[in-house]
Enzyme design. Sequence first.
Site, PDB file in Angstrom:
ATOM      1  N   HIS A 229       0.866  -1.159  -0.019  1.00 21.70           N
ATOM      2  CA  HIS A 229       0.031  -0.020  -0.012  1.00 21.70           C
ATOM      3  C   HIS A 229       0.878   1.258  -0.003  1.00 21.70           C
ATOM      4  O   HIS A 229       1.688   1.236   0.615  1.00 21.70           O
ATOM      5  CB  HIS A 229      -1.047  -0.047   1.240  1.00 21.70           C
ATOM      6  CG  HIS A 229      -1.327   1.161   1.595  1.00 21.70           C
ATOM      7  ND1 HIS A 229      -2.102   2.141   0.861  1.00 21.70           N
ATOM      8  CD2 HIS A 229      -1.441   2.071   2.618  1.00 21.70           C
ATOM      9  CE1 HIS A 229      -2.720   3.305   1.519  1.00 21.70           C
ATOM     10  NE2 HIS A 229      -1.991   3.007   2.659  1.00 21.70           N
ATOM     11  N   TYR A 266      -5.897   9.414   1.466  1.00 16.79           N
ATOM     12  CA  TYR A 266      -5.822  10.060   2.798  1.00 16.79           C
ATOM     13  C   TYR A 266      -4.508  10.832   3.014  1.00 16.79           C
ATOM     14  O   TYR A 266      -3.607  10.522   2.217  1.00 16.79           O
ATOM     15  CB  TYR A 266      -6.179   9.024   3.720  1.00 16.79           C
ATOM     16  CG  TYR A 266      -4.995   7.999   4.032  1.00 16.79           C
ATOM     17  CD1 TYR A 266      -4.013   8.302   4.813  1.00 16.79           C
ATOM     18  CD2 TYR A 266      -4.990   6.589   3.568  1.00 16.79           C
ATOM     19  CE1 TYR A 266      -2.877   7.382   4.980  1.00 16.79           C
ATOM     20  CE2 TYR A 266      -4.100   5.634   3.647  1.00 16.79           C
ATOM     21  CZ  TYR A 266      -3.077   6.163   4.592  1.00 16.79           C
ATOM     22  OH  TYR A 266      -1.709   5.099   4.612  1.00 16.79           O
ATOM     23  N   ASP A 551     -29.385 -19.843  15.674  1.00 14.16           N
ATOM     24  CA  ASP A 551     -30.534 -20.451  15.695  1.00 14.16           C
ATOM     25  C   ASP A 551     -30.509 -21.622  14.757  1.00 14.16           C
ATOM     26  O   ASP A 551     -29.919 -21.489  13.540  1.00 14.16           O
ATOM     27  CB  ASP A 551     -31.611 -19.359  15.582  1.00 14.16           C
ATOM     28  CG  ASP A 551     -31.902 -18.657  14.324  1.00 14.16           C
ATOM     29  OD1 ASP A 551     -30.837 -18.837  13.621  1.00 14.16           O
ATOM     30  OD2 ASP A 551     -33.009 -18.338  13.770  1.00 14.16           O
TER      31      ASP A 551
END
Length: 823
Positions: A229, A266, A551
Amino acid sequence: MGQPRFLIIGAGVVGSSLADELTALGHRDVTVLDRGPLVPGTTAMTGGSSSHAPGLVFQTNASPTMTGFAQYTAQKFGSLNQPGSLSFNAVGGLEVATTPQRLAELARKEGWAKVAGIPAELLTPAECVALHPLLDRGLVLGGLHTPTDGLAGAPAAITAQMNRAIERGAVFIGDQVVVEVLRRGGSVTGVRTADRVFRADVVISCAGFWGAQLGELVDLVVPLVPMGHQYAKTSAIESLSALPDSGRGHADAALPILRHQDADLYYRQHGNQIGIGYYGHRPMPVDMNRLYEATADESMPSMLPFTAADFDPAWAETARMLPDVASAEVVDGFNGIFSFTPDGGPMMGEHPGLDGFWVAEAVWVTHSAGVAKTMAHWITQGTPDVDLHGCDLARFTDAQLRPDYVADTSAQGFVEVYDIIHPREPRSVQRGIAASPFHARQVAAGAVFHVGRQWERPAWYESNAHLVDARHHYPADEWARRHWSPIVLAEAAATRERVGLYDMTSLMRIEVTGPDAATFLSRLLTRNVDRPIGTVVYALLLDARGGVRSDVTVARLGDDRFQLGINGPMDIDWLRRRRDAEAVTITDITAVTCCIGVWGPRARDLVAPLCSIDLRDNTLGYYKAAEATIAGIAVTMLRISYVGELGWEIYAGNADGQQLWDRLAEAGKTVGAVLAGRSALDVLRIEKGYRSWGHDVNAEMTPDEAGIGFAVGKKHDFFGREALLERPIRCRLQTVVADDPAAVVLGGEPVLVDTEVVGHVTSAAFSPTVGRTIAYVKVRPDVDIGEHVSIEYFGRTLDFTVTDPVLVDPAGDRVKGLIGVVG
């Protein structure tokens, strides 16, 4: 017996956090090994991902569990701050939008933040620029500011936690590469490195992107892919030098972390420089066999050489978005290695076949301390303290653990890190892995397929377009209409009025056989299953805290044979781990069988003429099972329904599946049957008040909180019962209906009473029967039937009313074959 000996492999941000958490619980015999150097008295920089991570901690996530991990990490690291050493710098986070779609997504994210109690505020463009003056005001449409987000100083946090753990008795040893995991029988006994043996009762792999290789030592597939990255630093920027540091003194950042997700970027401040992270480049999977060769010229083995050409688009966009940066240049860059997984979640849990070997891998700095806290609780207490169905090591099927599946889906995860992902958006890679034997017939009928695990499942059929009429009007909301069709409502209505055929093959199922099968299952399930052959029981698996792990439906097909419909591989793992000395075999039969759900008021008219047994209520009643033939094909029939209508789950071997489908579909023409997809099934189950485990119910809820207390036997003893009896009610799952027929929600949105957040939406669907959106909401226990609540949907406030749990056929007459009035 004395305290267990713990050994942690990896002294990065996860391993050091785990050592701190374990020693805080009073465990003193804790050893931490790392392949990198560990020099006492210096800042920990062992060479893994933690050593170079930019440290962004954005707490808000679509997953409440991941949000909780990040919240704890921010709080804990903030408490570790020391003069001259910041483990956490709460500069805040600013996510900006340059497209209307992103601006809407930020409004959705603000809702998630409200649910978690994270301060967050949508800002105007001017307010965004005031917070981050480097932004070009003309490009920003708005932003989301989260002031408690910030920058984790991973080396400082590692060092602080390491020192604290050492003070309590832990030992950290560097330059130790584990080459063998020692075991005796089915339990771990320690590890061997190149020159030493370390004895341990519990070994936890926190090795980061080396975790998959470490798993190979114990024949465990850890589905993570190390990928590069890009991260770069600029030269000095004059306007940054002129900014006040807001009194932070020794901090190298005062500006909030900036995310420009529309361009996969970013930014964070490094003094008078800007750090730039980029996810827009091609995926760069790492060949671990050539790692040290590839990183020989870098400062650590987790840093690949910078590939400037891949960064060119990022630089061009940065110069446009942050004009002051245009005159600077990249002075330092690398492709840092991080771990990616098929679904983006971390890998947490114990080896299924080696007691005492645990994994905490693919964990980013953002969630590190939170993951460590839960791991410490899980390892020492026997159960995690939060719901982990999206993180559990056992959550993947064998097909999802294939190398090509892991590689392709992890690469897609990298590409989509900053994408706006719709909750119904189907995966685009690794399609066609598994499908029912009637898949070709579904394709011919115009099926639009979505994916459940690896299974191709019809969401709806385009051939049913002619059924759509004015009754199937759906609110004109662009987001809610994505990956959807009004055909869904037409199929749901046709099922209620006549009958629908549903492909239920992807429902995971197992056989539990053996002389002790009834005793074994009854010990773990909330209801006794030692009942006559042909009985079907709906029951729950609880954890040691009384939370609902799953369940299941249990059909007794023989003295020593039960068929269970389960929620996924985690259930198989749970059952297998809890076999004591019982003579029991657990077999996954999903891949060798198929299932067709035939449901609706005319289901008996469709099936009875083809069936070898009497299908009337007095011979095959509700919650009964039988083995029979349909059109000469051997089947197992369960008289149960997930749509609230008369009918059966009909199971057959795969070899007979297409013929069974053809015969049922042909017979269905005489009664107006429709082929119906899973989207219609979701509508119908919400109308009927049926919960979906993993969405409406999870391990953080008790049966009563989830509204399924009826599935707990009052006189039956089972695993988790004592904890359940002592546990207070902390929430309720309630049903709400929109006051406005045009209102729609999808899930995850905050629920408010007046202006106070009291819970969130777990799942929702527009009901063609009710003519409004029905939603399940997990709310405070004092929110009761008849009360009015508000749900925030993309920043808009919608009014709902809490209703009785079941909106359609509350008496259950329809599912029992006693056809009553819909409503």
